[in-house]
Structure formats: C-alpha cells, structure tokens
Design an enzyme around this catalytic site. Structure first.
Site, short mmCIF file in Angstrom:
data_model
loop_
_atom_site.label_atom_id
_atom_site.label_comp_id
_atom_site.label_asym_id
_atom_site.label_seq_id
_atom_site.Cartn_x
_atom_site.Cartn_y
_atom_site.Cartn_z
N CYS A 103 30.75 -1.70 20.54
CA CYS A 103 29.82 -2.83 20.62
C CYS A 103 30.62 -4.11 20.42
CB CYS A 103 28.76 -2.65 19.52
SG CYS A 103 27.63 -4.03 19.37
N CYS A 141 17.47 -12.03 12.82
CA CYS A 141 18.85 -11.64 13.13
C CYS A 141 19.86 -12.38 12.25
CB CYS A 141 19.12 -11.95 14.61
SG CYS A 141 20.85 -11.73 15.08
N CYS A 185 25.57 -17.58 17.02
CA CYS A 185 24.67 -17.58 18.18
C CYS A 185 23.71 -18.75 18.00
CB CYS A 185 23.88 -16.27 18.26
SG CYS A 185 22.71 -16.22 19.64
N CYS A 223 22.70 -3.11 14.27
CA CYS A 223 22.21 -4.23 15.08
C CYS A 223 21.69 -5.34 14.19
CB CYS A 223 21.02 -3.80 15.93
SG CYS A 223 21.41 -2.57 17.14
N CYS A 252 17.15 -16.22 16.48
CA CYS A 252 16.05 -15.27 16.33
C CYS A 252 15.81 -15.07 14.83
CB CYS A 252 16.38 -13.95 17.01
SG CYS A 252 16.61 -14.15 18.80
N GLU A 297 33.04 -9.70 14.73
CA GLU A 297 32.99 -8.28 14.45
C GLU A 297 32.78 -7.46 15.72
OE1 GLU A 297 31.10 -8.90 10.01
OE2 GLU A 297 29.77 -8.19 11.57
#
Ligand code: SAH
Ligand code: SF4
Length: 365
Positions: A115, A129, A122, A345, A126, A102
């Site tokens: 962005c 997230c 990833c 975010c 975290c 995205e």
C-alpha cells in the site's frame, strides 16, 4: 536497523526512478547516450534491485562514473519498520527534505500487497481519517512513490515478491495524478516489474474530473471511497462530496466508457457506529449503485487519536454485510490488518521529523 544515510539520497540530482521507460530513454538520448543504456539501468534497478550505479557491471566504467555523478537512484530512507501481530509491516520512510511518509506491506496467502502513499498528508480533510488531520504538506514525486516499492522489496526475502500495489496510503492519488500514472507505468513495465494492471488499484475519495484521465492508463482497478448512502452524511465524512455529490460521482461511473471497461468498481465503505451502519443504509446501497458493476468492501472504522468515530459491534457489521449481500451486491467485510501498529486504513499519519517519533517498537493501538 542502520541509521538513515541521507547522503545517498543526492536530492540535487535527477532521479532514475522519476521516469518510466520511454521517458528515461528520452532523457538518456538527450544526454547523448543510446536509449538501450536506459533499459540496462532499469533492469539493474528493478529486476536485480541494484541501486549503486558503480555496481552495474555491464556498463562501461567511464559511463558508470558519468551516470553516478549525474543521477540519483534512491529517493527515500527507511527510518522505522514496525511489524504487526498479523505480519503486516509498516515502513516509515523519509524523503531527502526530511518529510516522513508510510508504506504498508500486507502479506496474504498467495500474494504480498504493498500500500503506497502519494502525498505527505492530504488536503481533503475527511473527518474520520488520520492523514486528513495533517493537511497537505506536499505531493510525492514519482521516484518517491516508486521507491516505496524498492524499500519494501529490500525487506522481503529472495523468494518473495510484491505481487499487488494499492494506492491507498497517505494522500489522494488523483490530486497527484501525473506522478501516479508515471509510477503505474513503472510498476507495469513489461521488461522490468511487469505487474499486470489488474494487480494495481487506485483509491479515490471522488475527484471526479480526474477519474477518466486516470483510467486512460489501462485496465487497473478503481476503488471509490463511498462511506455513505446520502449526501447529508457523506458531506460530513468526505467534505469533497460538497463539490462532487453522489449523483455526480456515481453518474460519472455509469457513463458508457467507464461501464465498458468491464472491470468492477470497488466501493470502500468504512462502517462507523451510529453514523452509516443502519440497515436502511445497507438497503440504500444497491439502488444507489445500480448500473455500475460493483464490489463493496466494508471496513470497520479504525480508531485513532483524535477521532470521535468508532467501529460498530461485530454483530452490526455482520448484519450490515448480510443485508448488502441479500440485495444482490458482491460484498466483503474486511478484517483489519496491522491495526496494532497504526498501519490500517486511515491510521497513517507519519510525524514530521520536527515532531517526536521513530520508535522501533510497535505502538499499541
Ligand atoms: N485518499 C484516497 C486513498 C487513501 S485512504 C481515498 O480516500 O480513497 C484509503 C482508504 O482508507 C479510503 O477508503 C479511506 O476512506 C479509508 N479510511 C480512512 N480513514 C479510515 C479509518 N479511520 N478507518 C477505516 N478506513 C479509513
Ligand atoms: Fe485524504 Fe483519503 Fe484521508 Fe480523505 S480518506 S483525508 S481523501 S487520505
């Protein structure tokens, strides 16, 4: 929207967008072509937005044929576009090997910020997230990073342009550093896109050994995902903190060469109710960041499926910001953009093609 035309992606061919100017000139020279031909192709691709080599009319016809047979220009297809109530647009993009990622286009009064993602998923996990829940599927190539710009540019009108790029999408940029640096070269190449380095921001959760190598590229902005004022809390939120604790991370940023860059470091601090939103936390920030020219960005937690964390009440966020401000730090409390389409975010978690998805309707968050 037209369906994806994956045949145009030509995955087996080398991609023009994998190379900055110097590297593309080298590639062309190796193929026995004069270097200025690379400049011509780059001008078509980045200045005029033309990706069909046959349409690059200042190249001789036989050269166009040869290049079209040996080079690809596109790396991604736009498979879904969602527009938020506030104008934020989320592009869901597909690679030639059917991975989804995205990019988010954020219109503001005098600028359009894109962005971009740097990895599919990833590995850093975290706890708050959405991308971290996916694990790492793979790094994106330079062309796949740069093509996020091209696909976003194509949905803007003629008189609009992308003025800023933030590496804050899916993935940890510093774990894909070579590709990130080459894509910054392309975005800032004076002859084509010419984006000033200060309009480019790279965010990291704190991959300490790669910070200096990143900043060698020039006066870009560095954002650090801080989120906590003690190692105990940060270990929970950003597991990478166990390898590079606060003292190591902040100590690195305090070093001479980094301080002498004369650019502030942006500290991202996602506010989570009952976790890191106390006034004691707010008061700890200023001594913690001592010796670093800092700007603190407070972002209320964006909830997503499967997250146990919540944003604090507005009054708590305001009080936190006021306390940080009173301590002498520069601080902004960010409005969440694109929350209703999961484009804010930490909400980025494009599903793989084997999963369900691709609704063209905005999802309600
Ligand atoms: N991997 C890099 C860049 C991508 S994340 C990094 O972590 O810095 C972009 C920013 O969004 C980071 O500051 C990240 O910590 C923050 N973020 C992640 N999940 C979030 C969430 N659910 N709500 C608000 N911010 C979040
Ligand atoms: Fe990765 Fe950044 Fe999400 Fe952490 S916050 S899991 S580093 S994308």
């Amino acid at each position: 929207m037209t369906g994806p035309d994956l045949s145009a992606l030509k995955p087996a061919l080398p991609n023009i967008k994998n190379h900055g100017r110097e590297a593309l000139r080298e590639e062309f020279k190796r193929a026995g072509l004069p270097a200025y031909r690379a400049d011509q192709v780059m001008a078509w691709v980045y200045v005029r937005g033309v990706e069909d080599i046959d349409a690059m009319t200042d190249l001789p016809l036989d050269l166009r044929k040869r290049l079209a047979a040996t080079w690809a220009v596109r790396a991604l297809d736009l498979v879904d576009l969602q527009t938020s109530e506030d104008g934020t647009r989320k592009l869901v993009l597909e690679t030639a090997d059917h991975e989804l990622l995205e990019a988010v286009l954020i219109p503001e009064e005098r600028r359009n910020t894109l962005c971009v993602s740097t990895q599919v998923g990833c590995p850093l996990a975290c706890s708050f997230c959405a991308t971290g829940k996916l694990g790492l599927r793979r790094n994106l190539t330079v062309a796949e990073i740069v093509d996020q710009w091209a696909r976003a540019r194509a949905i803007l009108s003629e008189d609009e342009s992308i003025t800023n790029v933030v590496f804050m999408g899916m993935g940890e940029p510093l774990l894909n550093l070579a590709a990130v640096k080459e894509s910054i070269q392309i975005f800032s190449e004076p002859r084509t896109l010419g984006m000033a380095p200060r309009r480019i921001t790279v965010s990291t959760s704190g991959v300490v050994p790669q910070i200096r190598p990143l900043l060698e590229i020039g006066p870009i902005n560095l954002a650090i995902s801080l989120h906590a004022t003690t190692d105990e809390v940060r270990d929970e939120l950003v597991p990478l903190n166990k390898r590079f604790p606060l003292e190591v991370l902040l100590g690195t940023l305090r070093q001479e060469e980094l301080v002498s860059r004369k650019r502030p470091v942006f500290f991202e601090y996602t506010l989570m109710e009952g976790i890191n939103d106390s006034l004691e936390d707010a008061r700890r920030l200023s001594p913690l960041l001592e010796g670093i020219a800092s700007k603190v960005n407070l972002i209320p937690m964006n909830s997503h499926d499967g997250s146990v964390y919540r944003a604090p009440k507005a009054a708590v966020c305001d009080a936190f910001a006021a306390e940080v401000h009173a301590s002498g730090l520069r601080v902004t409390l960010r409005r969440n953009r694109g929350r209703d389409i999961d484009a804010a975010c930490g909400q980025l978690a494009a599903r793989t093609t084997s999963g369900q998805g691709h609704s063209s309707q905005p999802r309600s968050g």
